[in-house]
Design a protein around this motif. Structure first.
Motif, PDB file in Angstrom:
ATOM      1  N   ASN A   2     -10.765  45.583 -27.774  1.00 61.61           N
ATOM      2  CA  ASN A   2      -9.803  46.232 -28.662  1.00 61.61           C
ATOM      3  C   ASN A   2      -9.136  45.214 -29.574  1.00 61.61           C
ATOM      4  N   ILE A   3      -8.756  44.090 -28.949  1.00 59.80           N
ATOM      5  CA  ILE A   3      -8.111  43.024 -29.736  1.00 59.80           C
ATOM      6  C   ILE A   3      -9.072  42.528 -30.810  1.00 59.80           C
ATOM      7  N   GLU A   4     -10.323  42.309 -30.372  1.00 60.89           N
ATOM      8  CA  GLU A   4     -11.364  41.826 -31.282  1.00 60.89           C
ATOM      9  C   GLU A   4     -11.568  42.816 -32.434  1.00 60.89           C
ATOM     10  N   LEU A   5     -11.619  44.072 -32.034  1.00 62.55           N
ATOM     11  CA  LEU A   5     -11.830  45.143 -33.002  1.00 62.55           C
ATOM     12  C   LEU A   5     -10.666  45.229 -33.991  1.00 62.55           C
ATOM     13  N   GLN A   6      -9.454  45.082 -33.451  1.00 62.92           N
ATOM     14  CA  GLN A   6      -8.259  45.134 -34.296  1.00 62.92           C
ATOM     15  C   GLN A   6      -8.278  43.981 -35.297  1.00 62.92           C
ATOM     16  N   PHE A   7      -8.721  42.806 -34.796  1.00 61.89           N
ATOM     17  CA  PHE A   7      -8.811  41.630 -35.658  1.00 61.89           C
ATOM     18  C   PHE A   7      -9.798  41.892 -36.800  1.00 61.89           C
ATOM     19  N   GLN A  53      -9.763  45.878 -23.260  1.00 59.18           N
ATOM     20  CA  GLN A  53      -8.593  45.353 -23.962  1.00 59.18           C
ATOM     21  C   GLN A  53      -8.995  44.220 -24.905  1.00 59.18           C
ATOM     22  N   ASP A  54      -9.861  43.314 -24.368  1.00 60.41           N
ATOM     23  CA  ASP A  54     -10.340  42.197 -25.194  1.00 60.41           C
ATOM     24  C   ASP A  54     -11.097  42.707 -26.417  1.00 60.41           C
ATOM     25  N   GLU A  89     -12.037  47.114  -8.453  1.00 58.99           N
ATOM     26  CA  GLU A  89     -12.136  45.790  -9.059  1.00 58.99           C
ATOM     27  C   GLU A  89     -12.967  45.860 -10.347  1.00 58.99           C
ATOM     28  N   GLU A  90     -14.039  46.628 -10.280  1.00 60.32           N
ATOM     29  CA  GLU A  90     -14.923  46.811 -11.430  1.00 60.32           C
ATOM     30  C   GLU A  90     -14.153  47.478 -12.583  1.00 60.32           C
ATOM     31  N   ILE A  91     -13.355  48.482 -12.237  1.00 57.03           N
ATOM     32  CA  ILE A  91     -12.558  49.195 -13.253  1.00 57.03           C
ATOM     33  C   ILE A  91     -11.558  48.244 -13.899  1.00 57.03           C
ATOM     34  N   ARG A  92     -10.951  47.400 -13.049  1.00 56.89           N
ATOM     35  CA  ARG A  92      -9.991  46.424 -13.590  1.00 56.89           C
ATOM     36  C   ARG A  92     -10.689  45.506 -14.598  1.00 56.89           C
ATOM     37  N   LYS A  93     -11.891  45.072 -14.224  1.00 56.09           N
ATOM     38  CA  LYS A  93     -12.649  44.180 -15.117  1.00 56.09           C
ATOM     39  C   LYS A  93     -12.994  44.902 -16.421  1.00 56.09           C
ATOM     40  N   ILE A  94     -13.434  46.141 -16.273  1.00 58.07           N
ATOM     41  CA  ILE A  94     -13.811  46.935 -17.453  1.00 58.07           C
ATOM     42  C   ILE A  94     -12.610  47.132 -18.361  1.00 58.07           C
ATOM     43  N   ASN A  95     -11.457  47.427 -17.746  1.00 55.46           N
ATOM     44  CA  ASN A  95     -10.238  47.613 -18.528  1.00 55.46           C
ATOM     45  C   ASN A  95      -9.896  46.356 -19.307  1.00 55.46           C
ATOM     46  N   LYS A  96     -10.057  45.213 -18.620  1.00 56.19           N
ATOM     47  CA  LYS A  96      -9.739  43.942 -19.274  1.00 56.19           C
ATOM     48  C   LYS A  96     -10.701  43.711 -20.445  1.00 56.19           C
ATOM     49  N   GLU A 145     -18.119  51.122 -26.913  1.00 56.36           N
ATOM     50  CA  GLU A 145     -17.880  50.155 -27.986  1.00 56.36           C
ATOM     51  C   GLU A 145     -18.520  50.623 -29.285  1.00 56.36           C
ATOM     52  N   ARG A 146     -19.771  51.075 -29.180  1.00 54.79           N
ATOM     53  CA  ARG A 146     -20.493  51.544 -30.368  1.00 54.79           C
ATOM     54  C   ARG A 146     -19.752  52.694 -31.016  1.00 54.79           C
ATOM     55  N   LYS A 147     -19.237  53.572 -30.154  1.00 58.79           N
ATOM     56  CA  LYS A 147     -18.519  54.742 -30.661  1.00 58.79           C
ATOM     57  C   LYS A 147     -17.254  54.321 -31.404  1.00 58.79           C
TER      58      LYS A 147
END
Lengths: 131, 254
Positions: free
Chosen positions: B96-101, B93-94, B83-90, B238-240
């Motif tokens: 990543n989207i933010e970063l892409q933006f 992803q968020d 469950e924790e991994i699923r949350k981390i993945n989500k 994230e920092r990386k």
């Protein structure tokens, strides 16, 4: 009597039974495919030792990380034989080693201690030595 | 005492277990022929053996219960981690989207700056050219209405802005295309699981149990790989990612 040395594997413990050195130890994980096959030689060896009139002090160390239910039965069988040594007035001591944070092994040791009537020590292991 | 151990279907069984029952059955069958003293002695042996078996049952039940508890807690832990991994993945992803933006915004800003620079250079060049060729220009339009001349100049001046916009769009499109291609190449060559393991030094859960329920535990383990990512690890990742993105942006600027 010829000593027994069994190397530890992923699912079987290391066994050292040496009357010359006075080392009697089972150490590691014990969940063999066939517990009877694994423990049979050990039980037979101990019975032979008993029959041969071994009369030195016998300190048996159990140093388990983990054991399954069928191994538990054979451990008890070993302890019963050790009881027979005690009955023959051979000084016998069981040392049950456990990691301080391993409640399961500790409680199993307590269970065995309550069943058998031989001196039985529960000895906490120093975690730092195993890091 | 012989300890011949028989094994049926991998279930170890000591002959003593059945021996006790056989003795009792024999005792019952020959009850009338057994003298009271021997009967007492036989019953004492039976009681002794029965006591031993009872102790054994208690012990095995206790050990079994502990193992069951261990398996249950291991399974629960695996589920929690999944469950924790699923949350981390989500979250990733968020992010990543933010970063892409952010990357898109930076690209746009960079393209705008470049377009403005080009237009400015073009305007300066045009100004110089018109200044140098003013006399030729005036001679060419000699006799023409001055309004047409000024109108043409105004048209040129006003036209800079839409030209700049067009130029900016073209630069952005080119940059986006390049970034998309780079990203596709990266995605082809990178296995995210490997990167996570390599960068975060993810520990594995060792399930010691080898009983019947081992398969179940292992299946759960396989279905939900046991990554233990802390919030610090996520922040590190994230920092990386940000560092790498900024580095790339810097390289592009150069």
């Amino acid at each position: 009597m010829k000593a027994i040395y069994i190397q530890a594997t992923q699912d079987t413990p290391q066994v050292t039974l040496d009357t010359q050195k006075g080392i009697f130890e089972i150490k590691g994980n014990s969940y063999p495919e066939n517990s009877a096959q694994f423990y049979n030689p050990i039980i037979e060896w101990l019975q032979e030792l008993l029959a041969n009139g071994y009369n030195n002090k016998l300190v048996f160390d159990f140093n388990f990380d983990y054991f399954n239910t069928s191994s538990a039965k054979f451990i008890l069988e070993i302890l019963r034989i050790l009881e027979e040594f005690q009955e023959k007035n051979i000084e016998t001591l069981v040392r049950w080693h456990y990691f301080e944070d391993d409640i399961d092994i500790f409680e199993s040791g307590e269970d065995y201690k309550s069943i058998v009537s031989i001196p039985f020590e529960l000895i906490p292991r120093d975690d730092t030595l195993y890091l | 005492m012989s300890v011949e151990i028989s094994s049926t279907n991998n279930q170890p069984k000591l002959p003593k277990d059945t021996e006790t029952i056989n003795q009792l059955e024999n005792l019952i069958n020959n009850l009338d022929n057994i003298p009271p003293e021997e009967l007492k002695s036989q019953l004492q042996i039976f009681a002794k053996n029965h006591k031993k078996l009872l102790q054994e049952v208690k012990l095995l039940t206790s050990v079994g219960d502990r193992l069951q508890k261990k398996i249950k807690s291991a399974n629960e832990m695996l589920q929690e981690q999944a469950e924790e991994i699923r949350k981390i993945n989500k979250d990733l992803q968020d992010k990543n989207i933010e970063l892409q933006f952010t990357i898109d915004e930076l690209t746009k800003a960079k393209a705008g700056k470049r377009a403005t620079t080009i237009i400015l250079i073009f305007a300066i060049a045009l100004f110089i050219v018109t200044e140098v060729l003013e006399s030729t220009f005036e001679a060419f339009f000699k006799g023409a209405n001055m309004l047409i001349i000024y109108g043409f100049k105004v048209f040129l001046a006003v036209g800079f802005k839409p030209i700049e916009g067009l130029l900016e769009k073209a630069i952005i499109a080119k940059e986006m295309k390049r970034q998309r291609m780079e990203l596709e190449q990266q995605q082809k060559s990178i296995n995210p699981k490997e990167i996570i393991n390599k960068n975060l030094n993810v520990p594995k859960i060792e399930v010691k149990n080898k009983t019947n329920s081992e398969n179940l535990t292992n299946e759960t383990n396989n279905a939900n790989p046991s990554y233990e990512m802390t919030s610090e690890d996520i922040a590190k990742l994230e920092r990386k990612l940000k560092r790498e993105t900024m580095k790339k942006m810097g390289e592009n600027r150069e």
